[in-house]
Design a protein around this motif. Structure first.
Motif, PDB file in Angstrom:
ATOM      1  N   ILE A 275       0.841  -1.211   0.000  1.00 60.03           N
ATOM      2  CA  ILE A 275       0.000   0.000   0.000  1.00 60.03           C
ATOM      3  C   ILE A 275       0.876   1.261   0.000  1.00 60.03           C
ATOM      4  O   ILE A 275       0.632   2.211  -0.764  1.00 60.03           O
ATOM      5  CB  ILE A 275      -0.954  -0.016   1.210  1.00 60.03           C
ATOM      6  N   GLU A 276       1.896   1.285   0.831  1.00 62.76           N
ATOM      7  CA  GLU A 276       2.774   2.467   0.875  1.00 62.76           C
ATOM      8  C   GLU A 276       3.487   2.676  -0.451  1.00 62.76           C
ATOM      9  O   GLU A 276       3.648   3.809  -0.908  1.00 62.76           O
ATOM     10  CB  GLU A 276       3.786   2.301   2.006  1.00 62.76           C
ATOM     11  N   THR A 277       3.900   1.591  -1.088  1.00 61.49           N
ATOM     12  CA  THR A 277       4.577   1.714  -2.389  1.00 61.49           C
ATOM     13  C   THR A 277       3.630   2.243  -3.445  1.00 61.49           C
ATOM     14  O   THR A 277       3.997   3.103  -4.262  1.00 61.49           O
ATOM     15  CB  THR A 277       5.127   0.343  -2.819  1.00 61.49           C
ATOM     16  N   LEU A 278       2.354   1.764  -3.426  1.00 61.86           N
ATOM     17  CA  LEU A 278       1.367   2.262  -4.391  1.00 61.86           C
ATOM     18  C   LEU A 278       1.086   3.742  -4.170  1.00 61.86           C
ATOM     19  O   LEU A 278       0.905   4.500  -5.132  1.00 61.86           O
ATOM     20  CB  LEU A 278       0.065   1.452  -4.262  1.00 61.86           C
ATOM     21  N   GLU A 279       1.048   4.162  -2.926  1.00 60.38           N
ATOM     22  CA  GLU A 279       0.810   5.583  -2.653  1.00 60.38           C
ATOM     23  C   GLU A 279       1.963   6.454  -3.160  1.00 60.38           C
ATOM     24  O   GLU A 279       1.755   7.584  -3.582  1.00 60.38           O
ATOM     25  CB  GLU A 279       0.606   5.785  -1.147  1.00 60.38           C
ATOM     26  N   GLU A 280       3.157   5.909  -3.097  1.00 61.73           N
ATOM     27  CA  GLU A 280       4.300   6.682  -3.615  1.00 61.73           C
ATOM     28  C   GLU A 280       4.326   6.697  -5.136  1.00 61.73           C
ATOM     29  O   GLU A 280       4.614   7.721  -5.743  1.00 61.73           O
ATOM     30  CB  GLU A 280       5.613   6.080  -3.089  1.00 61.73           C
ATOM     31  N   VAL A 281       4.012   5.552  -5.752  1.00 69.36           N
ATOM     32  CA  VAL A 281       4.052   5.466  -7.219  1.00 69.36           C
ATOM     33  C   VAL A 281       2.862   6.162  -7.838  1.00 69.36           C
ATOM     34  O   VAL A 281       2.986   6.877  -8.849  1.00 69.36           O
ATOM     35  CB  VAL A 281       4.118   3.992  -7.650  1.00 69.36           C
ATOM     36  N   LEU A 282       1.664   5.989  -7.231  1.00 67.30           N
ATOM     37  CA  LEU A 282       0.428   6.594  -7.754  1.00 67.30           C
ATOM     38  C   LEU A 282      -0.179   7.470  -6.674  1.00 67.30           C
ATOM     39  O   LEU A 282      -1.121   7.077  -5.972  1.00 67.30           O
ATOM     40  CB  LEU A 282      -0.559   5.496  -8.170  1.00 67.30           C
ATOM     41  N   PRO A 283       0.384   8.676  -6.494  1.00 64.20           N
ATOM     42  CA  PRO A 283      -0.084   9.498  -5.371  1.00 64.20           C
ATOM     43  C   PRO A 283      -1.532   9.974  -5.505  1.00 64.20           C
ATOM     44  O   PRO A 283      -2.182  10.249  -4.504  1.00 64.20           O
ATOM     45  CB  PRO A 283       0.898  10.682  -5.397  1.00 64.20           C
ATOM     46  N   ASN A 284      -2.089  10.049  -6.739  1.00 64.17           N
ATOM     47  CA  ASN A 284      -3.456  10.565  -6.920  1.00 64.17           C
ATOM     48  C   ASN A 284      -4.478   9.449  -7.131  1.00 64.17           C
ATOM     49  O   ASN A 284      -5.657   9.724  -7.415  1.00 64.17           O
ATOM     50  CB  ASN A 284      -3.493  11.518  -8.117  1.00 64.17           C
ATOM     51  N   ALA A 285      -4.067   8.203  -7.064  1.00 59.21           N
ATOM     52  CA  ALA A 285      -4.994   7.082  -7.310  1.00 59.21           C
ATOM     53  C   ALA A 285      -5.834   6.785  -6.061  1.00 59.21           C
ATOM     54  O   ALA A 285      -5.391   7.026  -4.923  1.00 59.21           O
ATOM     55  CB  ALA A 285      -4.204   5.843  -7.731  1.00 59.21           C
ATOM     56  N   GLU A 286      -7.063   6.284  -6.289  1.00 55.65           N
ATOM     57  CA  GLU A 286      -7.940   5.857  -5.212  1.00 55.65           C
ATOM     58  C   GLU A 286      -7.641   4.394  -4.898  1.00 55.65           C
ATOM     59  O   GLU A 286      -7.720   3.534  -5.784  1.00 55.65           O
ATOM     60  CB  GLU A 286      -9.406   6.015  -5.602  1.00 55.65           C
ATOM     61  N   ILE A 287      -7.312   4.094  -3.705  1.00 56.29           N
ATOM     62  CA  ILE A 287      -6.944   2.740  -3.304  1.00 56.29           C
ATOM     63  C   ILE A 287      -8.041   2.190  -2.389  1.00 56.29           C
ATOM     64  O   ILE A 287      -8.446   2.849  -1.414  1.00 56.29           O
ATOM     65  CB  ILE A 287      -5.585   2.735  -2.588  1.00 56.29           C
ATOM     66  N   TYR A 288      -8.488   0.984  -2.711  1.00 53.94           N
ATOM     67  CA  TYR A 288      -9.530   0.319  -1.922  1.00 53.94           C
ATOM     68  C   TYR A 288      -9.023  -1.042  -1.494  1.00 53.94           C
ATOM     69  O   TYR A 288      -8.361  -1.742  -2.281  1.00 53.94           O
ATOM     70  CB  TYR A 288     -10.812   0.129  -2.746  1.00 53.94           C
ATOM     71  N   PRO A 301     -12.596   2.105   1.640  1.00 58.74           N
ATOM     72  CA  PRO A 301     -12.036   3.243   0.874  1.00 58.74           C
ATOM     73  C   PRO A 301     -11.006   4.010   1.703  1.00 58.74           C
ATOM     74  O   PRO A 301     -11.373   4.811   2.556  1.00 58.74           O
ATOM     75  CB  PRO A 301     -13.273   4.077   0.563  1.00 58.74           C
ATOM     76  N   LEU A 302      -9.754   3.766   1.434  1.00 63.71           N
ATOM     77  CA  LEU A 302      -8.691   4.396   2.233  1.00 63.71           C
ATOM     78  C   LEU A 302      -8.665   5.903   2.039  1.00 63.71           C
ATOM     79  O   LEU A 302      -8.443   6.663   2.974  1.00 63.71           O
ATOM     80  CB  LEU A 302      -7.326   3.788   1.857  1.00 63.71           C
ATOM     81  N   ARG A 303      -8.854   6.377   0.780  1.00 62.73           N
ATOM     82  CA  ARG A 303      -8.756   7.807   0.519  1.00 62.73           C
ATOM     83  C   ARG A 303      -9.832   8.573   1.259  1.00 62.73           C
ATOM     84  O   ARG A 303      -9.609   9.644   1.803  1.00 62.73           O
ATOM     85  CB  ARG A 303      -8.840   8.057  -0.984  1.00 62.73           C
ATOM     86  N   SER A 304     -11.096   7.982   1.269  1.00 57.71           N
ATOM     87  CA  SER A 304     -12.201   8.653   1.970  1.00 57.71           C
ATOM     88  C   SER A 304     -11.937   8.704   3.447  1.00 57.71           C
ATOM     89  O   SER A 304     -12.222   9.693   4.132  1.00 57.71           O
ATOM     90  CB  SER A 304     -13.517   7.918   1.683  1.00 57.71           C
ATOM     91  N   LEU A 305     -11.388   7.603   3.964  1.00 58.31           N
ATOM     92  CA  LEU A 305     -11.083   7.594   5.386  1.00 58.31           C
ATOM     93  C   LEU A 305     -10.016   8.620   5.739  1.00 58.31           C
ATOM     94  O   LEU A 305     -10.053   9.251   6.792  1.00 58.31           O
ATOM     95  CB  LEU A 305     -10.614   6.190   5.808  1.00 58.31           C
TER      96      LEU A 305
END
Length: 338
Positions: A275-288, A301-305
């Protein structure tokens, strides 16, 4: 008429008076402070008197006295000075230097009589010997000297060399003369054209030396600047090296802590790293985080939280981890999707 006996008597008295007068006059003599005397018995030297004052000796013709001066004499080589007028003798002063140039050199020799008997009887004309020896010594030294040194900065060395050589020669000739000093008067070129040419050469040499000094100065300046730049680069490189070394040590420490966590909780640590790697690679993506058990699809929904968390009071990271663990356990290790 005067008798012959009376004539003889008068003649004898006159003769005796003359003898006594000569004896009285010739048995004493004075020596001044600036003089020295030589006592001779029947022409043979007995002693040398240097103490000033009144002295006595045997009457003439048994002993006689010869007085000489103790003062310092000057020998002028190459010129003559009389009544304030100077007469040059260029024929005597013309000589060849070591680099085959012609110069005119004259000098003054200061000398003294240090051995009166030798001065009186070892040579007919000691001063003529001194003059010729001076000429030989000067020509010898000039003949081994370059013209530049003879005309400029080498005069003192020439004087010292001439004095040493002249002293050695006079000691060898043994005429009772010692050399006190040697002073060059003039060393010059023979005519105006040669002087002008030599001046041009000297000026050109001085210009060349000036340019060379300026070039050396510029070279030293650039070298110092380059040395400063080199030191700055080395210092910066050492700083970068230290910074990267410390950063590497920090990365190693983080990795070791992650590895220790991974050994204790492999699944949770793995998911968290993903998850941390995805946030660094895709900072504007919505991750669920989803869990599909076949009935109803559940997702987190991590971004909403995160947005809601920014509006409310921030929850400590440790509590967030504790709350997220049951959810991930509920979904299972194989249920993580994007």
């Amino acid at each position: 008429m005067v008798s012959l006996k009376r004539i003889y008597t008068i003649t004898g008295l006159v003769f005796l008076i003359l003898i006594f007068g000569v004896v009285a006059i010739s048995t004493w003599y004075t020596v001044d402070e600036s003089d020295q005397a030589v006592i001779m018995t029947f022409g043979k030297v007995e002693q040398t008197i240097t103490e000033p004052g009144l002295h006595f000796k045997l009457p003439w013709p048994i002993q006689s006295v010869e007085k000489l001066s103790k003062e310092t004499f000057s020998l002028k080589f190459g010129y003559k000075e009389e009544n304030g007028e100077v007469t040059d003798y260029p024929r005597e002063t013309k000589m060849i230097t070591g680099d085959e140039n012609i110069v005119l050199a004259d000098l003054v020799v200061q000398w003294k009589i240090t051995d009166p008997p030798k001065y009186l009887y070892n040579a007919d004309d000691p001063e003529k010997i001194l003059y010729d020896t001076t000429s030989a010594a000067l020509r010898s030294i000039i003949g081994s000297t370059k013209i530049d040194d003879a005309l400029t900065s080498g005069k003192s060395q020439i004087e010292a060399d001439v004095r040493e050589l002249l002293s050695q020669l006079m000691e060898k000739y043994d005429v009772g003369i010692s050399i006190s000093a040697v002073k060059l008067q003039d060393v010059e070129l023979p005519n105006e054209e040669v002087r002008k040419a030599f001046t041009n050469v000297t000026d050109a040499r001085e210009t060349a030396n000036t340019k060379k000094n300026e070039a050396d100065k510029y070279e030293n300046k650039r070298i110092n600047e380059a040395e400063g730049e080199k030191d700055a680069i080395i210092s910066q490189a050492n700083g970068d090296k230290a910074a990267r070394t410390e950063a590497a040590r920090g990365d190693v420490a983080v990795f070791e802590k992650l590895y220790s966590e991974y050994k204790g909780n492999k699944g949770i640590t793995k998911d968290r790293l993903i998850i941390e790697t995805l946030e660094e690679v895709l900072p504007n993506a919505e991750i669920y985080i989803m869990n599909d058990d076949g009935n109803t699809m559940k997702y987190l929904p991590l971004r909403s939280l995160e947005k809601e968390g920014t509006k409310k009071t921030p929850i400590p990271e440790e509590e967030t981890k504790k709350e997220s663990v049951p959810e991930e356990k509920a979904t299972g290790e194989g249920g993580t999707k994007q």
